[in-house]
Design a protein around this motif. Structure first.
Motif, PDB file in Angstrom:
ATOM      1  N   PRO A  24     -12.951  47.902  50.951  1.00  0.00           N
ATOM      2  CA  PRO A  24     -14.056  48.002  51.914  1.00  0.00           C
ATOM      3  C   PRO A  24     -15.275  48.739  51.353  1.00  0.00           C
ATOM      4  N   ASP A  25     -15.098  49.459  50.228  1.00  0.00           N
ATOM      5  CA  ASP A  25     -16.224  50.205  49.649  1.00  0.00           C
ATOM      6  C   ASP A  25     -16.760  49.444  48.436  1.00  0.00           C
ATOM      7  N   HIS A  26     -18.091  49.426  48.301  1.00  0.00           N
ATOM      8  CA  HIS A  26     -18.665  48.748  47.149  1.00  0.00           C
ATOM      9  C   HIS A  26     -20.039  49.308  46.814  1.00  0.00           C
ATOM     10  N   ILE A  27     -20.475  48.990  45.604  1.00  0.00           N
ATOM     11  CA  ILE A  27     -21.743  49.500  45.083  1.00  0.00           C
ATOM     12  C   ILE A  27     -22.879  48.587  45.509  1.00  0.00           C
ATOM     13  N   THR A  28     -23.983  49.203  45.882  1.00  0.00           N
ATOM     14  CA  THR A  28     -25.231  48.488  46.135  1.00  0.00           C
ATOM     15  C   THR A  28     -26.317  49.134  45.288  1.00  0.00           C
ATOM     16  N   ALA A  29     -27.465  48.504  45.229  1.00  0.00           N
ATOM     17  CA  ALA A  29     -28.595  49.048  44.475  1.00  0.00           C
ATOM     18  C   ALA A  29     -29.848  48.914  45.331  1.00  0.00           C
ATOM     19  N   SER A  30     -30.665  49.957  45.331  1.00  0.00           N
ATOM     20  CA  SER A  30     -31.879  49.918  46.141  1.00  0.00           C
ATOM     21  C   SER A  30     -33.039  50.562  45.397  1.00  0.00           C
ATOM     22  N   THR A  31     -34.238  50.310  45.911  1.00  0.00           N
ATOM     23  CA  THR A  31     -35.459  50.804  45.284  1.00  0.00           C
ATOM     24  C   THR A  31     -36.442  51.274  46.346  1.00  0.00           C
ATOM     25  N   LEU A  32     -36.929  52.488  46.155  1.00  0.00           N
ATOM     26  CA  LEU A  32     -38.025  52.991  46.982  1.00  0.00           C
ATOM     27  C   LEU A  32     -39.314  52.655  46.246  1.00  0.00           C
ATOM     28  N   VAL A  33     -40.150  51.820  46.861  1.00  0.00           N
ATOM     29  CA  VAL A  33     -41.369  51.330  46.235  1.00  0.00           C
ATOM     30  C   VAL A  33     -42.552  52.191  46.663  1.00  0.00           C
ATOM     31  N   PHE A  34     -43.221  52.777  45.674  1.00  0.00           N
ATOM     32  CA  PHE A  34     -44.409  53.602  45.890  1.00  0.00           C
ATOM     33  C   PHE A  34     -45.667  52.786  45.640  1.00  0.00           C
TER      34      PHE A  34
ATOM     35  N   ASN B 123     -25.225  37.407  38.763  1.00  0.00           N
ATOM     36  CA  ASN B 123     -26.184  37.256  37.668  1.00  0.00           C
ATOM     37  C   ASN B 123     -26.990  38.526  37.379  1.00  0.00           C
ATOM     38  N   ASP B 124     -26.754  39.619  38.108  1.00  0.00           N
ATOM     39  CA  ASP B 124     -27.405  40.899  37.802  1.00  0.00           C
ATOM     40  C   ASP B 124     -26.674  41.520  36.616  1.00  0.00           C
ATOM     41  N   ASP B 125     -27.389  41.785  35.527  1.00  0.00           N
ATOM     42  CA  ASP B 125     -26.718  42.326  34.351  1.00  0.00           C
ATOM     43  C   ASP B 125     -26.635  43.849  34.337  1.00  0.00           C
ATOM     44  N   SER B 126     -27.197  44.488  35.363  1.00  0.00           N
ATOM     45  CA  SER B 126     -27.119  45.948  35.479  1.00  0.00           C
ATOM     46  C   SER B 126     -27.476  46.339  36.914  1.00  0.00           C
ATOM     47  N   LEU B 127     -27.214  47.595  37.255  1.00  0.00           N
ATOM     48  CA  LEU B 127     -27.635  48.093  38.568  1.00  0.00           C
ATOM     49  C   LEU B 127     -29.156  48.124  38.657  1.00  0.00           C
ATOM     50  N   HIS B 128     -29.819  48.458  37.551  1.00  0.00           N
ATOM     51  CA  HIS B 128     -31.288  48.444  37.505  1.00  0.00           C
ATOM     52  C   HIS B 128     -31.806  47.037  37.821  1.00  0.00           C
ATOM     53  N   ALA B 129     -31.179  46.016  37.219  1.00  0.00           N
ATOM     54  CA  ALA B 129     -31.600  44.635  37.469  1.00  0.00           C
ATOM     55  C   ALA B 129     -31.384  44.253  38.929  1.00  0.00           C
ATOM     56  N   ALA B 130     -30.262  44.684  39.503  1.00  0.00           N
ATOM     57  CA  ALA B 130     -29.994  44.395  40.912  1.00  0.00           C
ATOM     58  C   ALA B 130     -31.038  45.061  41.810  1.00  0.00           C
ATOM     59  N   ALA B 131     -31.363  46.317  41.525  1.00  0.00           N
ATOM     60  CA  ALA B 131     -32.356  47.042  42.316  1.00  0.00           C
ATOM     61  C   ALA B 131     -33.727  46.374  42.218  1.00  0.00           C
ATOM     62  N   ALA B 132     -34.107  45.974  41.005  1.00  0.00           N
ATOM     63  CA  ALA B 132     -35.407  45.321  40.811  1.00  0.00           C
ATOM     64  C   ALA B 132     -35.446  43.970  41.523  1.00  0.00           C
ATOM     65  N   ARG B 133     -34.367  43.197  41.423  1.00  0.00           N
ATOM     66  CA  ARG B 133     -34.307  41.896  42.096  1.00  0.00           C
ATOM     67  C   ARG B 133     -34.424  42.044  43.605  1.00  0.00           C
ATOM     68  N   GLU B 134     -33.631  42.962  44.170  1.00  0.00           N
ATOM     69  CA  GLU B 134     -33.666  43.178  45.615  1.00  0.00           C
ATOM     70  C   GLU B 134     -35.060  43.622  46.075  1.00  0.00           C
TER      71      GLU B 134
ATOM     72  N   HIS C 287     -21.058  51.857  51.468  1.00  0.00           N
ATOM     73  CA  HIS C 287     -21.853  51.499  50.302  1.00  0.00           C
ATOM     74  C   HIS C 287     -21.996  52.757  49.459  1.00  0.00           C
ATOM     75  N   PHE C 288     -21.836  52.593  48.169  1.00  0.00           N
ATOM     76  CA  PHE C 288     -22.214  53.611  47.203  1.00  0.00           C
ATOM     77  C   PHE C 288     -23.512  53.084  46.621  1.00  0.00           C
ATOM     78  N   ASP C 289     -24.627  53.535  47.193  1.00  0.00           N
ATOM     79  CA  ASP C 289     -25.940  52.974  46.874  1.00  0.00           C
ATOM     80  C   ASP C 289     -26.568  53.734  45.720  1.00  0.00           C
ATOM     81  N   VAL C 290     -26.775  53.034  44.609  1.00  0.00           N
ATOM     82  CA  VAL C 290     -27.458  53.600  43.451  1.00  0.00           C
ATOM     83  C   VAL C 290     -28.947  53.354  43.689  1.00  0.00           C
ATOM     84  N   GLN C 291     -29.696  54.454  43.818  1.00  0.00           N
ATOM     85  CA  GLN C 291     -31.076  54.359  44.301  1.00  0.00           C
ATOM     86  C   GLN C 291     -32.084  54.626  43.183  1.00  0.00           C
ATOM     87  N   PHE C 292     -33.054  53.734  43.085  1.00  0.00           N
ATOM     88  CA  PHE C 292     -34.096  53.781  42.071  1.00  0.00           C
ATOM     89  C   PHE C 292     -35.454  53.985  42.741  1.00  0.00           C
ATOM     90  N   ALA C 293     -36.469  54.234  41.928  1.00  0.00           N
ATOM     91  CA  ALA C 293     -37.853  54.331  42.408  1.00  0.00           C
ATOM     92  C   ALA C 293     -38.713  53.387  41.580  1.00  0.00           C
TER      93      ALA C 293
END
Length: 143
Positions: free
Chosen positions: A7-17, A45-56, A88-94
């Motif tokens: 039931p737990d999984h990783i997500t990726a997100s981005t705060l856009v400035f 097809n996301d090759d990294s968490l960074h790629a997933a965050a950027a795509r989203e 969600h274990f959300d890996v958060q980017f900016a």
């Protein structure tokens, strides 16, 4: 990392400035009934968490030329509705948008807009406030 890892999984997100770092773009997420950063589940097809965050971020705000910091800012653990009792274990980017950026709301949200930084604690939750603080600290260190 994918949605079917329950039931737990990783997500990726981005705060856009905004380009001047004075505003952030937040979307109104109907599932959570609040303003949040762009993000979501990892895709095969996301090759990294960074790629997933950027795509989203691109999919959800429509800005193609975002400068997404390759190093995550925060990790957030929160309950979700996609699996009963799941998290969600959300890996958060900016990211920083180009000066001519125009927001385009995706079908996954009902609204998307720029907010002044001081507005964020009033309209979002503690995870977004923590992400904002971490990103501001990161930007202060790099300038």
């Amino acid at each position: 990392a994918f949605r079917n890892n329950a039931p737990d999984h990783i997500t990726a997100s981005t705060l856009v400035f905004s380009s001047d770092l004075q505003q952030v773009a937040l979307l109104f997420h109907p599932k959570f009934d609040r303003w949040l950063q762009m993000g979501g589940h990892c895709e095969p097809n996301d090759d990294s968490l960074h790629a997933a965050a950027a795509r989203e971020a691109h999919e959800e705000c429509g800005i193609a030329d975002l400068l997404v910091d390759p190093e995550p800012v925060c990790l957030s653990r929160h309950r979700v509705k996609c699996w009963p009792g799941g998290h969600h274990f959300d890996v958060q980017f900016a990211a920083v948008a180009p000066s001519d950026a125009v927001l385009e709301c995706s079908d996954e949200s009902t609204d998307l807009r720029w907010f002044d930084l001081a507005e964020v604690p009033k309209i979002s939750d503690e995870s977004v406030v923590a992400l904002l603080a971490g990103a501001q600290q990161r930007f202060a260190q790099t300038n």
